[in-house]
Design a protein around this motif. Structure first.
Motif, PDB file in Angstrom:
ATOM      1  N   LEU A 194      49.989  35.834  49.257  1.00 18.32           N
ATOM      2  CA  LEU A 194      48.612  35.620  49.878  1.00 18.32           C
ATOM      3  C   LEU A 194      47.737  36.964  49.522  1.00 18.32           C
ATOM      4  CD1 LEU A 194      46.621  34.490  51.874  1.00 18.32           C
ATOM      5  CD2 LEU A 194      48.048  35.625  53.698  1.00 18.32           C
ATOM      6  N   GLU A 195      48.373  38.129  49.683  1.00 15.31           N
ATOM      7  CA  GLU A 195      47.751  39.344  49.486  1.00 15.31           C
ATOM      8  C   GLU A 195      46.567  39.616  50.549  1.00 15.31           C
ATOM      9  OE1 GLU A 195      49.665  39.772  47.142  1.00 15.31           O
ATOM     10  OE2 GLU A 195      49.458  38.453  45.553  1.00 15.31           O
ATOM     11  N   SER A 196      45.676  38.700  50.848  1.00 14.94           N
ATOM     12  CA  SER A 196      44.786  38.752  51.731  1.00 14.94           C
ATOM     13  C   SER A 196      44.227  37.459  52.261  1.00 14.94           C
ATOM     14  CB  SER A 196      43.419  39.798  51.259  1.00 14.94           C
ATOM     15  OG  SER A 196      42.500  39.991  52.225  1.00 14.94           O
TER      16      SER A 196
ATOM     17  N   ASN B 286      40.526  40.083  42.299  1.00  9.85           N
ATOM     18  CA  ASN B 286      40.574  39.188  41.347  1.00  9.85           C
ATOM     19  C   ASN B 286      41.930  38.139  41.665  1.00  9.85           C
ATOM     20  OD1 ASN B 286      39.477  37.792  39.347  1.00  9.85           O
ATOM     21  ND2 ASN B 286      39.889  39.377  37.568  1.00  9.85           N
ATOM     22  N   LYS B 287      41.830  37.737  42.702  1.00  9.99           N
ATOM     23  CA  LYS B 287      43.315  37.010  43.036  1.00  9.99           C
ATOM     24  C   LYS B 287      43.062  35.559  42.344  1.00  9.99           C
ATOM     25  CE  LYS B 287      47.163  35.723  44.576  1.00  9.99           C
ATOM     26  NZ  LYS B 287      48.276  36.077  44.234  1.00  9.99           N
ATOM     27  N   GLY B 288      42.004  34.964  42.204  1.00  6.80           N
ATOM     28  CA  GLY B 288      41.722  33.682  41.554  1.00  6.80           C
ATOM     29  C   GLY B 288      41.895  32.377  42.460  1.00  6.80           C
TER      30      GLY B 288
ATOM     31  N   GLY C  38      55.977  35.665  31.907  1.00  6.71           N
ATOM     32  CA  GLY C  38      54.727  36.126  32.441  1.00  6.71           C
ATOM     33  C   GLY C  38      54.057  35.274  33.335  1.00  6.71           C
ATOM     34  N   CYS C  39      52.790  35.544  33.838  1.00  7.50           N
ATOM     35  CA  CYS C  39      52.033  34.931  34.404  1.00  7.50           C
ATOM     36  C   CYS C  39      50.892  34.178  34.315  1.00  7.50           C
ATOM     37  CB  CYS C  39      51.411  36.141  35.570  1.00  7.50           C
ATOM     38  SG  CYS C  39      50.361  35.451  36.826  1.00  7.50           S
ATOM     39  N   SER C  40      50.518  33.022  34.562  1.00 10.78           N
ATOM     40  CA  SER C  40      49.286  32.200  33.935  1.00 10.78           C
ATOM     41  C   SER C  40      47.954  32.825  34.306  1.00 10.78           C
ATOM     42  CB  SER C  40      49.435  30.708  34.492  1.00 10.78           C
ATOM     43  OG  SER C  40      49.497  30.695  35.933  1.00 10.78           O
ATOM     44  N   HIS C  41      47.960  33.548  35.439  1.00 19.27           N
ATOM     45  CA  HIS C  41      46.829  34.089  35.914  1.00 19.27           C
ATOM     46  C   HIS C  41      46.638  35.647  35.230  1.00 19.27           C
ATOM     47  CE1 HIS C  41      43.563  35.203  38.488  1.00 19.27           C
ATOM     48  NE2 HIS C  41      44.047  36.242  39.068  1.00 19.27           N
ATOM     49  N   ASN C  42      47.668  36.488  35.651  1.00 19.99           N
ATOM     50  CA  ASN C  42      47.746  37.905  35.106  1.00 19.99           C
ATOM     51  C   ASN C  42      46.398  38.652  35.135  1.00 19.99           C
ATOM     52  OD1 ASN C  42      49.562  39.417  34.124  1.00 19.99           O
ATOM     53  ND2 ASN C  42      49.460  38.889  31.809  1.00 19.99           N
ATOM     54  N   LYS C  43      45.688  38.309  36.247  1.00 18.93           N
ATOM     55  CA  LYS C  43      44.311  38.931  36.184  1.00 18.93           C
ATOM     56  C   LYS C  43      44.130  39.798  37.656  1.00 18.93           C
ATOM     57  CE  LYS C  43      41.655  35.965  33.401  1.00 18.93           C
ATOM     58  NZ  LYS C  43      41.505  34.596  33.566  1.00 18.93           N
ATOM     59  N   CYS C  44      45.086  39.943  38.386  1.00 23.51           N
ATOM     60  CA  CYS C  44      44.835  40.513  39.772  1.00 23.51           C
ATOM     61  C   CYS C  44      44.860  41.944  39.364  1.00 23.51           C
ATOM     62  CB  CYS C  44      45.919  40.425  40.830  1.00 23.51           C
ATOM     63  SG  CYS C  44      46.079  38.634  41.331  1.00 23.51           S
ATOM     64  N   THR C  45      44.059  42.766  40.283  1.00 23.85           N
ATOM     65  CA  THR C  45      43.778  43.858  39.747  1.00 23.85           C
ATOM     66  C   THR C  45      44.641  45.316  40.072  1.00 23.85           C
ATOM     67  OG1 THR C  45      42.691  44.456  41.893  1.00 23.85           O
ATOM     68  CG2 THR C  45      41.002  43.785  40.212  1.00 23.85           C
ATOM     69  N   PHE C  46      45.707  44.882  40.992  1.00 21.37           N
ATOM     70  CA  PHE C  46      46.745  45.871  41.411  1.00 21.37           C
ATOM     71  C   PHE C  46      47.945  45.509  40.943  1.00 21.37           C
ATOM     72  CE2 PHE C  46      46.642  41.939  43.867  1.00 21.37           C
ATOM     73  CZ  PHE C  46      48.095  41.575  43.785  1.00 21.37           C
ATOM     74  N   CYS C  47      48.048  44.605  39.959  1.00 20.34           N
ATOM     75  CA  CYS C  47      49.453  44.003  39.376  1.00 20.34           C
ATOM     76  C   CYS C  47      49.353  44.375  38.056  1.00 20.34           C
ATOM     77  CB  CYS C  47      49.435  42.702  39.592  1.00 20.34           C
ATOM     78  SG  CYS C  47      50.951  41.793  39.078  1.00 20.34           S
ATOM     79  N   ASN C  48      50.742  45.057  37.681  1.00 22.24           N
ATOM     80  CA  ASN C  48      51.086  45.244  36.150  1.00 22.24           C
ATOM     81  C   ASN C  48      52.312  44.384  35.750  1.00 22.24           C
ATOM     82  OD1 ASN C  48      53.010  46.726  37.501  1.00 22.24           O
ATOM     83  ND2 ASN C  48      52.691  48.724  36.076  1.00 22.24           N
ATOM     84  N   MET C  49      52.677  43.535  36.440  1.00 21.07           N
ATOM     85  CA  MET C  49      53.844  43.223  36.292  1.00 21.07           C
ATOM     86  C   MET C  49      54.217  42.520  35.031  1.00 21.07           C
ATOM     87  SD  MET C  49      54.688  41.491  40.170  1.00 21.07           S
ATOM     88  CE  MET C  49      55.942  40.365  39.992  1.00 21.07           C
ATOM     89  N   TYR C  50      53.321  41.737  34.763  1.00 22.98           N
ATOM     90  CA  TYR C  50      53.536  40.801  33.427  1.00 22.98           C
ATOM     91  C   TYR C  50      52.181  41.511  32.495  1.00 22.98           C
ATOM     92  CZ  TYR C  50      56.315  38.139  36.455  1.00 22.98           C
ATOM     93  OH  TYR C  50      57.403  37.800  37.321  1.00 22.98           O
ATOM     94  N   LYS C  51      51.798  42.390  32.451  1.00 25.80           N
ATOM     95  CA  LYS C  51      50.570  42.787  31.727  1.00 25.80           C
ATOM     96  C   LYS C  51      51.023  42.753  30.222  1.00 25.80           C
ATOM     97  CE  LYS C  51      46.987  44.088  34.181  1.00 25.80           C
ATOM     98  NZ  LYS C  51      46.138  43.111  34.348  1.00 25.80           N
TER      99      LYS C  51
HETATM  100  S1  SF4 Z   1      49.891  39.438  41.724  1.00 29.78           S
HETATM  101 FE1  SF4 Z   1      48.388  38.141  40.369  1.00 29.78          FE
HETATM  102  S2  SF4 Z   1      48.672  38.904  38.081  1.00 29.78           S
HETATM  103 FE2  SF4 Z   1      50.486  39.438  39.257  1.00 29.78          FE
HETATM  104  S3  SF4 Z   1      52.058  37.845  38.895  1.00 29.78           S
HETATM  105 FE3  SF4 Z   1      51.012  37.293  40.805  1.00 29.78          FE
HETATM  106  S4  SF4 Z   1      49.384  36.030  40.513  1.00 29.78           S
HETATM  107 FE4  SF4 Z   1      50.009  37.104  38.493  1.00 29.78          FE
END
Ligand code: SF4
Length: 301
Positions: free
Chosen positions: A133-135, A145-147, A27-40
């Motif tokens: 980076l995303e942006s 919500n990139k954190g 998984g991902c330690s952040h897991n909160k980016c609004t566009f990402c479902n990779m590790y939901k």
């Molecule tokens: S995009 Fe955000 S939520 Fe998805 S894996 Fe990367 S840091 Fe985690």
């Protein structure tokens, strides 16, 4: 069976297609980016050393030779340095032939480590780091919500480059939907110009099910950008990438999500890339490509 060792879904960058993947975290330690479902569906977990060790032993018993190893999942660098070093030492012992070890790293996990710790990790063979980076625009980063802020991401990237890691960075076009994305595009170009990553990829937003953006779409609060809007955004990003002639960024925007395949190196191919985009926009290529794509995707090609 090798497949039984993995906890799915399992993601890796396209350039790691021929790498051995060792899943040292889940998984991902952040897991909160609004566009990402990779590790939901995965709870972030650091796998115990004994488990990783037995998997490495198994891989070694099955694989005669491997050049590249990718350490999954989403942010393997967040692991405690001593634990990561123990794993890297064991990988080096069992796979002495390996030429490159790589992983995904978040800006936070990079900033949490000291330069000395990162140097040790680099010296144990981790030579390429993938960072989203995303942006480069703080308002956009907050919205998704990139954190991390643009300043933190820049600091993390420059820290890795100073130590001698190769850096591969991705940004997302269309991340704000059909809203004004001028600041996102301009500031992303500017941050890329500061970081000067070795590799840069521009992806286009894909609205994945169960993401916050998907929920916003269903409520009518998020409207996806059109193909032409996205190309204008990418054009503005590229216009704002300015690096010295003695530097180099290998640029690719040829992911399945992209409307137009773009490929080249900065700085020398910048004008040609802009010409390609202008040609595509002025010849209605993007709209036609989009119609073809929708037609064939409905047919289930
Ligand atoms: S995009 Fe955000 S939520 Fe998805 S894996 Fe990367 S840091 Fe985690």
């Amino acid at each position: 069976m090798i497949d039984d060792l993995y906890n799915y879904p399992l993601y890796r960058p396209p350039s790691e297609a021929y790498s051995l993947i060792i899943q040292i975290t889940l998984g991902c330690s952040h897991n909160k980016c609004t566009f990402c479902n990779m590790y939901k569906g995965k709870q972030f977990t650091i796998k115990p050393f004994e488990k990783v060790k037995s998997e490495i032993d198994f891989f070694r018993s099955q694989i005669k030779h491997i050049d590249k190893i990718f350490l999954a999942d989403g942010d393997a660098l967040i692991m405690r340095t001593e634990s990561l070093i123990k794993i890297l030492k064991y990988i080096n012992l069992k796979f002495p032939e390996v030429k490159r070890i790589s992983l995904y790293a978040s800006p936070r996990s990079i900033l949490l480590k000291t330069e000395k710790e990162l140097e040790e990790i680099r010296n144990l063979g981790v030579s390429l780091v993938y960072m989203g980076l995303e942006s480069g625009d703080n308002e956009t980063l907050k919205e998704i919500n990139k954190g991390a802020t643009a300043e933190e991401i820049t600091e993390a990237a420059l820290k890795m480059k100073k130590i001698g890691f190769q850096l591969s960075v991705t940004v997302i076009a269309g991340i704000l939907g059909n809203k004004d994305s001028t600041n996102h595009a301009v500031n992303t170009g500017k941050v890329i110009s500061k970081i000067i990553p070795d590799y840069l990829g521009i992806l286009c937003l894909v609205v994945h099910p169960e993401t916050d953006i998907d929920i916003q779409c269903k409520k009518g609060e998020f409207v996806e950008a059109s193909g032409d809007q996205i190309m204008e955004e990418i054009k503005l990003m590229i216009e704002n990438i300015n690096i010295p002639d003695n530097e180099k960024i290998i640029f690719r925007s040829n992911h399945a999500s992209n409307y137009l395949n773009l490929k080249g190196n900065f700085p020398e191919d910048k004008d040609r890339l802009l010409d390609d985009i202008n040609y595509a926009i002025s010849n209605d290529y993007i709209r036609q490509r989009n119609e073809q794509y929708l037609k064939y995707s409905k047919k289930g090609f």
